[in-house]
Design an enzyme around this catalytic site. Structure first.
Site, mmCIF file in Angstrom:
data_model
loop_
_atom_site.group_PDB
_atom_site.id
_atom_site.type_symbol
_atom_site.label_atom_id
_atom_site.label_comp_id
_atom_site.label_asym_id
_atom_site.label_seq_id
_atom_site.Cartn_x
_atom_site.Cartn_y
_atom_site.Cartn_z
ATOM 1 N N GLY A 193 44.142 56.029 60.941
ATOM 2 C CA GLY A 193 42.888 55.912 61.340
ATOM 3 C C GLY A 193 42.658 56.015 62.799
ATOM 4 O O GLY A 193 43.421 55.411 63.579
ATOM 5 N N PHE A 239 38.014 52.474 66.201
ATOM 6 C CA PHE A 239 38.438 51.420 67.296
ATOM 7 C C PHE A 239 39.444 50.719 67.167
ATOM 8 O O PHE A 239 40.417 51.063 68.307
ATOM 9 C CB PHE A 239 37.362 50.558 67.327
ATOM 10 C CG PHE A 239 35.743 50.760 67.900
ATOM 11 C CD1 PHE A 239 35.711 51.311 69.030
ATOM 12 C CD2 PHE A 239 34.872 50.726 66.960
ATOM 13 C CE1 PHE A 239 34.510 51.597 69.549
ATOM 14 C CE2 PHE A 239 33.530 51.247 67.312
ATOM 15 C CZ PHE A 239 33.479 51.698 68.512
ATOM 16 N N GLU A 286 18.701 46.989 63.825
ATOM 17 C CA GLU A 286 18.511 48.069 64.900
ATOM 18 C C GLU A 286 18.080 48.961 63.997
ATOM 19 O O GLU A 286 17.100 49.694 64.636
ATOM 20 C CB GLU A 286 20.098 48.536 65.192
ATOM 21 C CG GLU A 286 20.458 47.435 66.430
ATOM 22 C CD GLU A 286 21.719 47.619 66.860
ATOM 23 O OE1 GLU A 286 22.667 48.111 66.175
ATOM 24 O OE2 GLU A 286 21.989 47.480 68.158
ATOM 25 N N ALA A 341 33.588 45.762 65.923
ATOM 26 C CA ALA A 341 34.252 46.705 66.661
ATOM 27 C C ALA A 341 35.446 45.872 67.725
ATOM 28 O O ALA A 341 36.595 46.449 67.929
ATOM 29 C CB ALA A 341 33.498 47.737 67.680
#
Lengths: 440, 440
Positions: free
Chosen positions: A19, A22, A182, A331
């Site tokens: 992966g 982050f 958002e 994150a």
């Protein structure tokens, strides 16, 4: 094959990182000066800055601006190799994994394994919603949504009956966390400002945006006061906020919302965005079976306090796939846990085998409500409004990977927030007319 | 339906423009102050700045930067309506066309019709090449190529046998006009600079780029001296130029090139770019049948000197679909012929029915060979090298539509040409691993 890191005679400790999100990114960075060779395996060729996916979906940023090529990020890491592939299985006794690369399977041995495979969208027990509501986890999700959102206004303009037009101009966002807030805010900004004067038959600013949240507050992690601020800001923008409400049905053209008192609401809507839940990547289940680890309800692997799998000290799990101390899937947790494992490996190579627990430093959380308004919780500081937005701006510019992405995103924000433009409105692929954008 | 332009009682002269490319764009702009209502119909939602498509294909620019939404360009044109649809047929006797919009057919009446439907890629008599060599006409072409080009380096890195690796690192560009030259040059820049230090198993700078041209000169429209300059610049960059050579065969992994002396060359290559020929859009044939007009060998409609179809003074054909005086299929011709028709319509409304011939003012032609080097022919001026590149820069910044695209493209050029970065390298959709990028 002139590369020393790939040569068979390289006997350095081999760290395999699954992966390049982050978790994987920060693990790799933290290993830069450790005498190991590193292999980063990801199914895509890019690191994805997920917190700004909603800006790709609404036409502000381009794909590349939030998704730099992983290889390019690590071009000056000579001991780090990037593999574009999918991990099929893990064999803890052989210390190896199987990777599918462009149709061919390869076996990769590891000395240490850091699993940072992240999470996928969870529709809870309603997988049938998948075709009716796009998730917000990958670049493909965002591009799909971009086509769907800008396509919806086109279809509304072309619609010949009122009911269909209404459905194309109604957007339902499921989930009142930062992503949902958002997204809902940007849909309103889009319809009110960016699309102004663009249409002759419809008025984009009359479009509806519904935000549906099962709990009784928006952005609950931010505390009651900021939840209230967010709710007020959303409503001022014109977002219809439905708290303590669940989506209980969905088909091609409508959404059923059930409120706490049991009453239901049927909403005609062609565009639904699912920002309600995540679930550990499928690799988690594979890994649990191979190692005897336990999966929690969200498909995450329960790890020891030092992020290793019980009985398998060479295997670390970090980020969204890690279940530890009820840490949230954000994150920051991924970054810090990734770096923690890297430091553990460094210490072990020096002979220090003592496990050290991962201690999360909560640096805060934030959500941009609209242009110039955001809510931010940083340590004891809780701010909304313009000040919150300035904090949002500083943090996002700081954490975007690479100078050119910082510069590029900043200039787009000037254009979108001070101006009214959206760069990325081109309908591509199957979103062009003639094909049915709702197929596939 | 509050819009006056769409209201049935609007009796103003109705100009229907098919296509929002350079021809349609300039016709619409030139009609701004003429007392008509205008309907622009395009199959996509954007105006495409085709001369920079190769920069999207090579990761420098994003889609949106060369493809602003047509509606947004004309947001301050209250008498102009944009329709996202495909024109199916033209009925000159009824003065109407049939348009397919999202699966529904509508009839649109016109008083004047400007057909600016452009051109598509022509594989001459080898339509079987279509699946083996991507054209360079649409945003989808460019995105397909972007995936193919960056995907090829990924596949080369993953390749386990030398022959396959070689094929993935060999790019064949067919056609030595400006598009082919710019594409070949950028492929070399990409492999030499942008991808530097990105790979561990392959050396991207060792990739081959072949440029195959049937004639005996590159960019023949620029005159012999600039052709020689271009050829020398290409070869300095490392592009293998094959003049007087034709592609005579193609399959999944190889290209056959036949030279003038009859010798053939088999090149292993996975990525082929077709920049060799264009052909009038299919609508041209439909229109020719309906009006009795003549199609030339390239599928373009032969028009009167004033760009109208013989016997149909209300129907104009402009740009790449127009056959007149052997004018080339370049943006400038489309812009000027589009504007000419708009002026003709304006004069007719004032009672001046006398046809005026379209007189093309050749403003020149140019091609960027590499960063900081271009060849440009502007009037009697013929320059190459850095000065040519400065001219290229000024002209492209000037002609890009809209301030934000000028600003955005400029900043990307700084990043790509002075720096070494390419923003748009994210592999999306079917280019992610696991799926076969060569399928579909």
């Amino acid at each position: 094959m002139t590369n020393p890191t790939a040569a068979p005679e390289d006997h350095r400790h081999h760290v395999v990182i699954i992966g390049a999100g982050f978790g994987g990114l920060f693990a790799t960075k933290a290993l830069r000066r450790t005498p190991v060779r590193v292999t980063v395996i990801d199914r895509t060729n890019h690191h994805l800055f997920q917190p700004l996916l909603y800006q790709v979906a609404t036409g502000i940023l381009s794909e590349g601006q939030i998704a730099p090529a992983t290889r390019d990020i690590f071009r000056n890491y000579p001991s780090t190799e990037i593999v574009l592939g999918e991990v099929l299985s893990v064999d803890p006794s052989a210390h190896s994994i199987e990777v599918l690369e462009f149709g061919e399977t390869a076996t990769v041995s590891y000395d240490s394994l850091i699993v940072a495979a992240g999470a996928t969208t969870s529709y809870f027990d309603h997988d049938e919603y998948r075709t009716h509501a796009s998730g917000m986890k990958s670049l493909d999700d965002a591009l799909h949504l971009r086509g769907q959102i800008f396509g919806a206004f086109e279809r509304a303009e072309a619609a010949t009956d009122d009911e269909a037009r209404l459905a194309f101009m109604t957007f339902v966002v499921v989930g009142g966390g930062p992503t949902g807030v958002e997204m809902a805010g940007q849909l309103k900004e889009l319809s009110r400002r960016a699309l102004r004067s663009n249409y002759r038959r419809i008025d984009p600013s009359s479009s509806r945006v519904l935000l549906v949240e099962g709990g009784d507050r928006l952005v609950p992690a931010m505390g009651e006061r900021l939840s209230a601020v967010t709710e007020r800001d959303m409503e001022r923008l014109g977002v219809e906020v439905h708290l303590s409400a669940l989506v209980t049905g969905m088909d091609e053209t409508s959404v059923e919302i059930t409120q706490r008192d049991g009453t239901t609401l049927a909403v005609s809507s062609a565009t639904r965005i699912w920002a309600a839940g995540t679930r550990g990547a499928p690799l988690g289940a594979t890994l649990a079976t191979a190692t005897g680890a336990t999966l929690d309800r969200s498909g995450r692997i329960e790890v020891e306090p030092d992020c290793t799998i019980p009985g398998h000290p060479q295997i670390f799990v970090v980020g969204d796939l890690m279940a530890l101390d009820q840490l949230p899937g954000v994150a920051e947790v991924a970054m810090q846990s990734g770096a923690h494992c890297a430091r553990t490996i460094g210490r072990r190579l020096k002979g220090d085998e003592a496990p050290r627990p991962f201690v999360y430093r909560d640096l805060g959380t934030m959500a941009a409500v609209s242009r110039f308004r955001a809510v931010a919780k940083i340590g004891p500081l809780k701010v909304g409004g313009f000040l919150g937005w300035l904090l949002w701006l500083v943090v996002h510019v700081t954490f975007l990977t690479g100078f050119k992405n910082r510069f590029g995103a900043l200039s787009r924000w000037v254009i979108s927030f001070i101006g009214r433009g959206r760069y990325e409105r081109a309908l591509i692929g199957r979103w062009a007319t003639g094909e049915d954008p709702h197929a596939g």
